[in-house]
Design an enzyme around this catalytic site. Structure first.
Site, mmCIF file in Angstrom:
data_model
loop_
_atom_site.group_PDB
_atom_site.id
_atom_site.type_symbol
_atom_site.label_atom_id
_atom_site.label_comp_id
_atom_site.label_asym_id
_atom_site.label_seq_id
_atom_site.Cartn_x
_atom_site.Cartn_y
_atom_site.Cartn_z
ATOM 1 N N ARG A 187 11.762 -6.185 1.023
ATOM 2 C CA ARG A 187 11.276 -4.719 0.604
ATOM 3 C C ARG A 187 12.459 -3.934 1.020
ATOM 4 O O ARG A 187 13.313 -4.238 1.942
ATOM 5 C CB ARG A 187 10.199 -4.391 1.726
ATOM 6 C CG ARG A 187 9.886 -2.720 1.611
ATOM 7 C CD ARG A 187 8.395 -2.643 2.179
ATOM 8 N NE ARG A 187 8.496 -2.589 3.673
ATOM 9 C CZ ARG A 187 7.500 -2.054 4.116
ATOM 10 N NH1 ARG A 187 6.614 -1.269 3.544
ATOM 11 N NH2 ARG A 187 7.298 -2.185 5.496
ATOM 12 N N ARG A 197 14.913 -1.769 5.910
ATOM 13 C CA ARG A 197 14.505 -1.197 7.193
ATOM 14 C C ARG A 197 15.017 -2.105 8.447
ATOM 15 O O ARG A 197 14.690 -3.328 8.321
ATOM 16 C CB ARG A 197 12.948 -1.019 7.167
ATOM 17 C CG ARG A 197 12.421 0.393 6.655
ATOM 18 C CD ARG A 197 11.029 0.676 6.338
ATOM 19 N NE ARG A 197 10.246 -0.079 7.621
ATOM 20 C CZ ARG A 197 9.048 0.173 7.369
ATOM 21 N NH1 ARG A 197 8.567 0.810 6.530
ATOM 22 N NH2 ARG A 197 8.358 -0.450 8.308
ATOM 23 N N LYS A 240 1.006 -1.062 0.035
ATOM 24 C CA LYS A 240 0.191 -0.147 0.147
ATOM 25 C C LYS A 240 0.711 1.392 0.156
ATOM 26 O O LYS A 240 0.442 2.327 -0.370
ATOM 27 C CB LYS A 240 -1.150 0.175 1.156
ATOM 28 C CG LYS A 240 -0.463 -0.014 2.460
ATOM 29 C CD LYS A 240 -1.677 0.006 3.405
ATOM 30 C CE LYS A 240 -1.128 0.315 4.945
ATOM 31 N NZ LYS A 240 -0.103 -0.862 5.309
ATOM 32 N N ARG A 251 3.857 -7.738 13.340
ATOM 33 C CA ARG A 251 3.000 -6.696 12.629
ATOM 34 C C ARG A 251 1.744 -7.100 11.988
ATOM 35 O O ARG A 251 0.586 -6.422 12.229
ATOM 36 C CB ARG A 251 4.067 -5.780 11.723
ATOM 37 C CG ARG A 251 4.945 -4.731 12.273
ATOM 38 C CD ARG A 251 5.160 -3.431 11.223
ATOM 39 N NE ARG A 251 5.629 -3.926 9.986
ATOM 40 C CZ ARG A 251 7.074 -3.938 9.801
ATOM 41 N NH1 ARG A 251 7.887 -3.328 10.836
ATOM 42 N NH2 ARG A 251 7.435 -4.199 8.681
ATOM 43 N N ARG A 270 -4.796 3.408 12.690
ATOM 44 C CA ARG A 270 -4.763 2.161 13.179
ATOM 45 C C ARG A 270 -5.195 1.442 14.410
ATOM 46 O O ARG A 270 -5.186 0.531 14.632
ATOM 47 C CB ARG A 270 -3.001 1.813 13.242
ATOM 48 C CG ARG A 270 -2.102 1.703 12.261
ATOM 49 C CD ARG A 270 -1.442 0.794 12.058
ATOM 50 N NE ARG A 270 -0.035 0.526 11.992
ATOM 51 C CZ ARG A 270 0.808 1.076 11.016
ATOM 52 N NH1 ARG A 270 0.587 1.930 10.389
ATOM 53 N NH2 ARG A 270 1.963 0.462 10.982
HETATM 54 P P1 AMP Z 1 4.786 1.420 8.840
HETATM 55 O O1 AMP Z 1 5.862 2.045 8.018
HETATM 56 O O2 AMP Z 1 3.469 2.178 8.566
HETATM 57 O O3 AMP Z 1 4.743 0.107 8.810
HETATM 58 O O4 AMP Z 1 4.909 1.988 10.389
HETATM 59 C C1 AMP Z 1 6.222 1.544 10.910
HETATM 60 C C2 AMP Z 1 6.066 1.661 12.439
HETATM 61 O O5 AMP Z 1 5.637 3.052 12.782
HETATM 62 C C3 AMP Z 1 4.874 0.958 13.317
HETATM 63 O O6 AMP Z 1 5.337 -0.386 13.213
HETATM 64 C C4 AMP Z 1 4.542 1.814 14.255
HETATM 65 O O7 AMP Z 1 5.501 1.602 15.414
HETATM 66 C C5 AMP Z 1 4.634 3.264 13.683
HETATM 67 N N1 AMP Z 1 3.593 3.732 13.318
HETATM 68 C C6 AMP Z 1 3.235 4.144 12.009
HETATM 69 N N2 AMP Z 1 1.911 4.613 11.976
HETATM 70 C C7 AMP Z 1 1.305 4.246 13.157
HETATM 71 C C8 AMP Z 1 0.052 4.743 13.665
HETATM 72 N N3 AMP Z 1 -0.883 5.177 13.074
HETATM 73 N N4 AMP Z 1 0.037 4.355 14.867
HETATM 74 C C9 AMP Z 1 0.780 4.030 15.872
HETATM 75 N N5 AMP Z 1 2.077 3.843 15.529
HETATM 76 C C10 AMP Z 1 2.208 3.920 14.234
#
Ligand code: AMP
Length: 223
Positions: free
Chosen positions: A122, A165, A13, A176, A88
């Site tokens: 990734r 990452r 996404k 996750r 989230r």
């Molecule tokens: P992502 O790149 O969307 O997978 O986000 C990486 C990390 O950022 C997640 O594992 C969370 O630790 C934090 N994170 C991103 N978006 C949120 C959100 N909406 N609420 C809380 N933590 C977030």
């Protein structure tokens, strides 16, 4: 046009949000990318977020919500935005509902085995967050060739280093996924009840997916 892109981590996404956003002239707002750039800049917010991100845990709602609220008030959001990774939690969703109107929720689906394979492959730009992938998947009607930068290890967009990452390990990715289903499914159920959701199965690379997604959005907005 204000959109939310939903889908398990690793379904692509982020890639679609950045490309669809560019085509529609609206920014992709990824809370994950925002936290990562804060962490890279070693700000107080970044240091706090890093405490949770390193274990694949969610950053507390109050911190995430105030960052997002500030972001969507910026000028580039006047025409709309694509939220990627937000909301989230139920609390985030309710605040979002209070501060803005969401037109559509695009819900991506992809088999978990493929997600894991893709997620481990990734790569992303350490500066601008642009996403690449080294996996070559071609089975069950799903064709996803690698998505590589033109010059190995260098971001096409900004010329910075392309890296894996730190939170893209098997345990953290699986964690996750589980967290996603546990915390985000109720949000999807809520949005479905409000008939805001358009389901989009992931079947191919971005050049196949992007026109498909734009079509779904245009039809969804007209309805
Ligand atoms: P992502 O790149 O969307 O997978 O986000 C990486 C990390 O950022 C997640 O594992 C969370 O630790 C934090 N994170 C991103 N978006 C949120 C959100 N909406 N609420 C809380 N933590 C977030």
């Amino acid at each position: 046009m204000r959109l939310v892109f939903f889908g398990p981590p690793g379904c692509g996404k982020g890639t679609y949000a950045s490309r669809v956003g560019a085509r529609l002239g609206i920014p992709q707002i990824s809370t994950g990318d925002m936290f990562r750039s804060e962490a890279a800049a070693n700000t107080e917010l970044g240091k706090l977020a890093q405490l949770y991100m390193k274990d694949g845990k969610l950053v507390p709602d109050d911190v995430t919500i105030s960052m997002l609220r500030e972001r969507i008030q910026k000028d580039d959001c006047k025409k709309g935005f694509i939220l990627d990774g937000f909301p989230r939690t139920i609390a985030q969703m309710h605040v979002l509902e209070r501060i803005t109107h969401i037109d559509l929720v695009i819900n991506f689906s992809l088999d978990e085995e493929i997600i894991m394979e893709k997620a481990l492959a990734r790569r992303c730009c350490e500066k601008c967050g642009d996403i690449y992938n080294v996996a070559d998947i071609n089975r069950n009607g799903i064709h996803m060739p690698p998505l590589l930068p033109k010059k190995e290890g260098i971001c096409d967009k900004c010329g910075s280093r392309v890296i894996q990452r730190k939170d893209d390990t098997y345990e953290i990715i699986k964690g996750r996924q589980d967290l996603y289903w546990k915390q985000s499914e109720p949000l999807l159920a809520y949005y479905k009840k409000k008939e805001m959701v358009k389901d989009v199965p992931v079947i191919g690379p971005p050049d196949v997916m992007v026109p498909m997604i734009i079509d779904v959005i245009n039809k969804g907005i007209k309805e």
